[in-house]
Design an enzyme around this catalytic site. Structure first.
Site, short mmCIF file in Angstrom:
data_model
loop_
_atom_site.label_atom_id
_atom_site.label_comp_id
_atom_site.label_asym_id
_atom_site.label_seq_id
_atom_site.Cartn_x
_atom_site.Cartn_y
_atom_site.Cartn_z
N ARG A 46 0.85 -1.20 0.00
CA ARG A 46 0.00 0.00 0.00
C ARG A 46 0.89 1.25 0.00
O ARG A 46 0.59 2.23 -0.67
CB ARG A 46 -0.96 0.01 1.20
CG ARG A 46 -1.62 1.39 1.39
CD ARG A 46 -2.93 1.38 2.19
NE ARG A 46 -2.90 0.52 3.34
CZ ARG A 46 -2.20 0.74 4.46
NH1 ARG A 46 -1.45 1.82 4.59
NH2 ARG A 46 -2.23 -0.12 5.45
N TYR A 98 -16.70 16.15 -15.68
CA TYR A 98 -17.03 14.74 -15.57
C TYR A 98 -18.09 14.54 -14.48
O TYR A 98 -17.93 15.02 -13.35
CB TYR A 98 -15.75 13.97 -15.24
CG TYR A 98 -15.94 12.49 -15.09
CD1 TYR A 98 -16.29 11.72 -16.19
CD2 TYR A 98 -15.78 11.86 -13.87
CE1 TYR A 98 -16.49 10.37 -16.07
CE2 TYR A 98 -15.97 10.50 -13.74
CZ TYR A 98 -16.31 9.75 -14.84
OH TYR A 98 -16.51 8.42 -14.72
N ASP A 169 -7.75 18.50 -14.43
CA ASP A 169 -8.04 17.15 -14.91
C ASP A 169 -7.65 17.12 -16.40
O ASP A 169 -8.35 17.69 -17.24
CB ASP A 169 -9.53 16.84 -14.72
CG ASP A 169 -9.89 15.41 -15.13
OD1 ASP A 169 -9.18 14.83 -15.97
OD2 ASP A 169 -10.90 14.89 -14.62
N LYS A 194 -8.33 6.02 -19.37
CA LYS A 194 -8.70 6.52 -20.67
C LYS A 194 -7.49 6.46 -21.61
O LYS A 194 -6.98 5.40 -21.88
CB LYS A 194 -9.27 7.93 -20.52
CG LYS A 194 -10.29 8.05 -19.36
CD LYS A 194 -11.55 7.22 -19.56
CE LYS A 194 -12.43 7.14 -18.31
NZ LYS A 194 -12.79 8.41 -17.71
C1 LIG Z 1 -13.26 8.81 -16.51
C2 LIG Z 1 -12.93 10.17 -16.02
C3 LIG Z 1 -12.68 10.40 -14.66
C4 LIG Z 1 -12.80 9.30 -13.63
O1 LIG Z 1 -11.84 8.32 -13.78
P1 LIG Z 1 -12.05 6.78 -13.34
O2 LIG Z 1 -10.77 6.17 -13.74
O3 LIG Z 1 -13.25 6.27 -14.07
O4 LIG Z 1 -12.26 6.79 -11.86
C5 LIG Z 1 -12.34 11.68 -14.28
N1 LIG Z 1 -12.26 12.68 -15.16
C6 LIG Z 1 -12.49 12.51 -16.47
C7 LIG Z 1 -12.38 13.66 -17.42
C8 LIG Z 1 -12.83 11.26 -16.94
O5 LIG Z 1 -13.09 11.07 -18.25
#
Ligand SMILES: *Cc1c(COP(=O)(O)O)cnc(C)c1O
Length: 391
Positions: A46, A98, A169, A194
């Site tokens: 962890r 998101y 983000d 992604k």
């Molecule tokens: C998918 C996504 C998230 C969340 O990520 P996870 O890996 O699904 O927890 C946050 N911000 C954006 C822009 C995303 O496309």
């Protein structure tokens, strides 16, 4: 070292124990100590795991930063950034973001005495007006999801006081096309699920910074709360990230072609893609990004039934949540990714029932265009039968 070289080499020296060329999957929870407290820098997974460390070094280098903390999901990474705050603190958040981030802020962290103000971050005066004496964080998502709005990162960062953090983000743009830290942000966050992972086979997240103190505090939260990726997930993400540059070039090229095709159609009411000169912030996107990535949204002419029908009839675009994999996807934000936002709030932001979002993959673009053209034609009889979607 340039981007593609870093993606393939940083954090990925031959394994010191065996010479393995590829970083091994250290599938272990614990590490044997030679004497009490005496070990090779690893004690418990962890806290630290060699496969995860390799991924963290690789991803930090792609954002031109020294530090990265990898998490089990993008939301776990976002949570760790919010863990930097204390009860009574205030966050200014872009209002097109998101859906899961909105849900996390409003349904979880608002209960812990944090307050969030949502503003259209395209409007710098609105951002400045939202700042309070207790504002500690600006949360930017650009390009935003699903409307592909662009926020001027450097402009928002110019409003920042020394006691405040700007976090971006950067999931949609990826470090290949946008470098938030170079534009004045302190933290870049990704859902590595992604583009960075890139193959729709692993969930993960990362928070990257060049600020040692912020890193130490995120690392503390990572170890304390424990949302870490397992070694196999870290390894899959690292493997995906090696080809980020080549994939992003193809994603962007295909998306540009698809966006231009959709814009040329009479039965498409509107296309949102920052690479189109018709995008209201095309010039800002050109300045801030080195490419426009693979995401676009559009509104079909015709009743909502046409949009829903269209989304489920395509051959190469799977109807699915998520984005950023090599395969093309289509989604209906109002009923899928953004379903957790109340309808009224959703519509105020432009996420209407007719909006469709594409994650354009790296298949041959002729196949993608053929699929879109055939399905537009096959659903054309539904145009003009009812109220228009762009009311
Ligand atoms: C998918 C996504 C998230 C969340 O990520 P996870 O890996 O699904 O927890 C946050 N911000 C954006 C822009 C995303 O496309």
């Amino acid at each position: 070292m340039k981007f593609s070289t870093k993606a393939i080499h940083v954090g990925q020296e031959a394994d010191p124990a065996t010479g393995a060329t590829i970083v091994p999957i250290y599938q272990t929870s614990t590490f044997t100590q030679t004497k009490v407290g005496e070990h090779k820098g690893f004690d418990y997974s962890r806290t630290v795991n060699p496969t995860r460390v390799a991924l963290e070094r690789q991803l930090a280098s792609l954002e031109e930063a020294r530090f990265a903390s990898a998490f089990s999901s993008g939301m776990a990474a976002t949570s760790a950034v919010i863990n930097l705050l204390s009860a009574g603190d205030h966050v200014v958040v872009g209002d097109d973001l998101y859906g899961g981030t909105y849900r996390l802020f409003e349904r979880i962290f608002a209960r812990y005495g944090l307050t969030f103000t949502y503003v259209d971050m395209r409007d710098l005066e609105a951002v400045a007006a939202a700042v309070q004496p207790n504002t500690r964080l600006f949360w930017i998502e650009t390009p935003s999801n699903p409307l592909l709005n662009i926020v001027d990162i450097a402009a928002v960062a110019s409003l920042r006081r020394p006691d405040q953090i700007v976090a971006v983000d950067n999931t949609f743009a990826t470090p290949y096309f946008q470098q938030p830290l170079a534009l004045g942000a302190q933290i870049a966050v990704h859902s590595t699920t992604k583009y960075i992972g890139g193959h729709s086979d692993v969930v993960g997240g990362v928070a990257i910074t060049d600020d040692r103190e912020l890193y130490e505090r995120i690392k503390f939260a990572q170890n304390a709360a424990g949302g870490v990726p397992g070694p196999h997930d870290a390894w899959l993400t690292m493997r995906g990230a090696k080809t980020l540059a080549v994939r992003m070039r193809e994603h962007a090229r295909n998306a540009q072609t698809v966006a231009e095709f959709l814009e040329s159609r009479d039965d498409v009411a509107r296309v949102y893609y920052p690479g189109l000169p018709s995008h209201p912030q095309h010039e800002l996107a050109r300045r801030q990004m080195s490419g426009f990535s693979g995401m676009l949204s559009f509104v079909l002419e015709g009743p909502v039934e046409r949009a829903l029908d269209f989304a489920s009839r395509l051959t190469y675009f799977s109807l699915a949540e998520s984005l950023g994999g090599v395969e093309s996807l289509i989604s209906h934000p109002a009923r899928m990714t953004h379903g957790s936002i109340p309808k009224e709030e959703r519509e105020r932001r432009g996420i209407t029932d007719g909006l469709l979002r594409l994650s354009v993959g790296i298949e041959d673009v002729e196949d993608l265009l053929g699929d879109l053209r055939a399905t537009l034609d096959a659903t054309a009889d539904r145009v003009d039968t009812e109220r228009p979607l762009l009311a």
